[in-house]
Design a protein around this motif. Structure first.
Motif, mmCIF file in Angstrom:
data_model
loop_
_atom_site.group_PDB
_atom_site.id
_atom_site.type_symbol
_atom_site.label_atom_id
_atom_site.label_comp_id
_atom_site.label_asym_id
_atom_site.label_seq_id
_atom_site.Cartn_x
_atom_site.Cartn_y
_atom_site.Cartn_z
ATOM 1 N N ALA A 1 0.813 -1.211 0.000
ATOM 2 C CA ALA A 1 0.000 0.000 0.000
ATOM 3 C C ALA A 1 0.850 1.265 0.000
ATOM 4 O O ALA A 1 0.546 2.236 -0.707
ATOM 5 N N LEU A 2 1.921 1.262 0.773
ATOM 6 C CA LEU A 2 2.728 2.471 0.897
ATOM 7 C C LEU A 2 3.686 2.658 -0.274
ATOM 8 O O LEU A 2 4.127 3.778 -0.546
ATOM 9 N N ALA A 3 4.002 1.587 -0.983
ATOM 10 C CA ALA A 3 4.889 1.708 -2.137
ATOM 11 C C ALA A 3 4.291 2.621 -3.203
ATOM 12 O O ALA A 3 5.014 3.319 -3.915
ATOM 13 N N ARG A 4 2.963 2.652 -3.288
ATOM 14 C CA ARG A 4 2.312 3.436 -4.343
ATOM 15 C C ARG A 4 1.622 4.696 -3.813
ATOM 16 O O ARG A 4 0.885 5.344 -4.555
ATOM 17 N N ALA A 5 1.858 5.036 -2.556
ATOM 18 C CA ALA A 5 1.151 6.177 -1.956
ATOM 19 C C ALA A 5 2.123 6.997 -1.108
ATOM 20 O O ALA A 5 2.185 6.824 0.116
ATOM 21 N N PRO A 6 2.896 7.900 -1.722
ATOM 22 C CA PRO A 6 3.936 8.634 -0.977
ATOM 23 C C PRO A 6 3.427 9.411 0.227
ATOM 24 O O PRO A 6 4.091 9.420 1.279
ATOM 25 N N TRP A 7 2.296 10.085 0.126
ATOM 26 C CA TRP A 7 1.829 10.880 1.261
ATOM 27 C C TRP A 7 1.263 9.994 2.367
ATOM 28 O O TRP A 7 1.408 10.311 3.555
ATOM 29 N N ALA A 8 0.652 8.885 2.003
ATOM 30 C CA ALA A 8 0.232 7.919 3.020
ATOM 31 C C ALA A 8 1.449 7.367 3.742
ATOM 32 O O ALA A 8 1.413 7.070 4.937
ATOM 33 N N ARG A 9 2.544 7.235 3.003
ATOM 34 C CA ARG A 9 3.818 6.796 3.577
ATOM 35 C C ARG A 9 4.243 7.726 4.710
ATOM 36 O O ARG A 9 4.707 7.279 5.771
ATOM 37 N N VAL A 10 4.071 9.014 4.521
ATOM 38 C CA VAL A 10 4.438 9.996 5.544
ATOM 39 C C VAL A 10 3.594 9.794 6.806
ATOM 40 O O VAL A 10 4.104 9.812 7.932
ATOM 41 N N VAL A 11 2.300 9.599 6.627
ATOM 42 C CA VAL A 11 1.409 9.370 7.775
ATOM 43 C C VAL A 11 1.813 8.094 8.506
ATOM 44 O O VAL A 11 1.901 8.059 9.739
ATOM 45 N N LYS A 12 2.069 7.042 7.741
ATOM 46 C CA LYS A 12 2.405 5.760 8.368
ATOM 47 C C LYS A 12 3.747 5.813 9.068
ATOM 48 O O LYS A 12 3.947 5.166 10.116
ATOM 49 N N LEU A 13 4.684 6.564 8.537
ATOM 50 C CA LEU A 13 5.975 6.711 9.211
ATOM 51 C C LEU A 13 5.816 7.385 10.567
ATOM 52 O O LEU A 13 6.460 7.005 11.551
ATOM 53 N N SER A 14 4.952 8.399 10.634
ATOM 54 C CA SER A 14 4.703 9.052 11.916
ATOM 55 C C SER A 14 4.008 8.097 12.881
ATOM 56 O O SER A 14 4.327 8.046 14.075
ATOM 57 N N ASP A 15 3.064 7.326 12.357
ATOM 58 C CA ASP A 15 2.361 6.334 13.167
ATOM 59 C C ASP A 15 3.343 5.300 13.703
ATOM 60 O O ASP A 15 3.344 4.970 14.899
ATOM 61 N N PHE A 16 4.212 4.792 12.824
ATOM 62 C CA PHE A 16 5.184 3.785 13.239
ATOM 63 C C PHE A 16 6.163 4.342 14.261
ATOM 64 O O PHE A 16 6.515 3.668 15.236
ATOM 65 N N THR A 17 6.617 5.562 14.045
ATOM 66 C CA THR A 17 7.537 6.182 14.998
ATOM 67 C C THR A 17 6.889 6.290 16.374
ATOM 68 O O THR A 17 7.524 6.003 17.398
ATOM 69 N N ASP A 18 5.635 6.686 16.393
ATOM 70 C CA ASP A 18 4.955 6.818 17.680
ATOM 71 C C ASP A 18 4.827 5.457 18.365
ATOM 72 O O ASP A 18 5.006 5.349 19.579
ATOM 73 N N ASN A 19 4.523 4.428 17.577
ATOM 74 C CA ASN A 19 4.406 3.086 18.144
ATOM 75 C C ASN A 19 5.756 2.521 18.547
ATOM 76 O O ASN A 19 5.873 1.849 19.583
ATOM 77 N N GLY A 20 6.786 2.789 17.728
ATOM 78 C CA GLY A 20 8.093 2.178 17.952
ATOM 79 C C GLY A 20 8.918 2.866 19.011
ATOM 80 O O GLY A 20 9.273 2.264 20.034
ATOM 81 N N VAL A 21 9.207 4.139 18.795
ATOM 82 C CA VAL A 21 10.001 4.878 19.773
ATOM 83 C C VAL A 21 9.225 5.008 21.084
ATOM 84 O O VAL A 21 9.803 5.001 22.171
ATOM 85 N N GLY A 22 7.913 5.107 20.968
ATOM 86 C CA GLY A 22 7.085 5.260 22.165
ATOM 87 C C GLY A 22 6.666 3.966 22.811
ATOM 88 O O GLY A 22 5.848 3.972 23.745
ATOM 89 N N ILE A 23 7.243 2.836 22.386
ATOM 90 C CA ILE A 23 6.802 1.547 22.917
ATOM 91 C C ILE A 23 7.027 1.432 24.419
ATOM 92 O O ILE A 23 6.287 0.749 25.119
ATOM 93 N N LEU A 24 8.044 2.118 24.929
ATOM 94 C CA LEU A 24 8.330 2.037 26.362
ATOM 95 C C LEU A 24 7.255 2.704 27.201
ATOM 96 O O LEU A 24 7.191 2.510 28.415
ATOM 97 N N TYR A 25 6.390 3.499 26.553
ATOM 98 C CA TYR A 25 5.295 4.143 27.267
ATOM 99 C C TYR A 25 4.036 3.270 27.250
ATOM 100 O O TYR A 25 3.032 3.618 27.843
ATOM 101 N N SER A 26 4.114 2.139 26.563
ATOM 102 C CA SER A 26 2.981 1.226 26.515
ATOM 103 C C SER A 26 2.899 0.442 27.818
ATOM 104 O O SER A 26 3.838 0.423 28.614
#
Length: 239
Positions: free
Chosen positions: A151-176
């Motif tokens: 999905a993200l290979a063909r949708a550059p702006w969706a890629r930006v949203v998903k990167l922010s989502d992933f960063t929040d989930n990944g870097v912020g995992i210690l807050y889970s």
């Protein structure tokens, strides 16, 4: 609330810990004050708040996650495109609350409502980051990874949203919450190379220094995933 100048430079998870949802909302308002179309952003914020009012994200309200995703796009990624920030606020709306968006309760109907209210481009971005129904006969994490890559290979702006989502989930995992850390780490660790490749693509619409910032964040997420997965399952105070 905090001095706006201080709030504007605080790490997003620190705002969450110190000031909670109210602080994140104030930070978002500081960011969107510079946009040409703040009204649409405020409407998206109101809708997201309504849809996710009873949802939680680990130890905090789900809105905290959505606010951080949107703020990161506008501030850290330097995106001044209202559609992309609106999509950041609404990126989980169709997946989590299709029936609240449209009486039919289908993904298609919910996306049509997003398009009606915020335009087809926002709906297209949200569609690209919305997980499809899974095949119960296959590993759901494998299906998730396949969907993200395709999905993200063909949708550059969706890629930006998903990167922010992933960063929040990944870097912020210690807050889970402790009980969810291992599950999240197992889900996201196999995706980091996929995200690195997506960040580096020439058509990813972000400045080079922003891409480098994201790659550093992905490295940090990897360190946290590996540390969590290295723990002995069931260790006291860890799982």
């Amino acid at each position: 609330m905090s001095d706006p100048g201080v709030l504007a430079v605080m790490p997003l998870h620190t705002i969450s810990e110190v000031y909670g949802e109210a602080g994140l909302r104030e930070r978002l308002l500081l960011e969107i004050a510079e946009f040409e179309e703040p009204k649409r952003l405020l409407e998206a914020l109101e809708l997201a708040s309504h849809l996710h009012a009873d949802d939680s994200y680990g130890r905090e309200p789900y809105m905290n996650h959505l606010l951080r995703v949107a703020i990161r796009i506008a501030s850290h990624y330097e995106v001044r495109d209202a559609d992309v920030v609106v999509a950041g606020l609404l990126h989980d709306s169709v997946e989590d609350h299709p029936r609240e968006l449209a009486d039919e309760g289908t993904t298609a109907a919910a996306l049509a409502e997003i398009a009606r209210r915020f335009g087809p481009r926002v709906a297209d971005i949200v569609a690209a980051v919305t997980n499809p129904a899974t095949d119960p006969s296959r590993d759901r994490h494998e299906q998730y990874r396949e969907h993200v890559a395709a999905a993200l290979a063909r949708a550059p702006w969706a890629r930006v949203v998903k990167l922010s989502d992933f960063t929040d989930n990944g870097v912020g995992i210690l807050y889970s919450s402790d009980s969810h850390m291992r599950k999240l780490a197992a889900k996201y660790r196999p995706l980091t190379d996929v995200y690195r490749e997506l960040v580096a693509r020439p058509d990813t619409p972000l400045a080079d220094h922003v891409k480098q910032h994201i790659l550093v964040q992905i490295d940090r997420a990897d360190e946290r995933f590996d540390a969590i997965l290295a723990r002995r399952p069931g260790s006291a105070g860890q799982e």
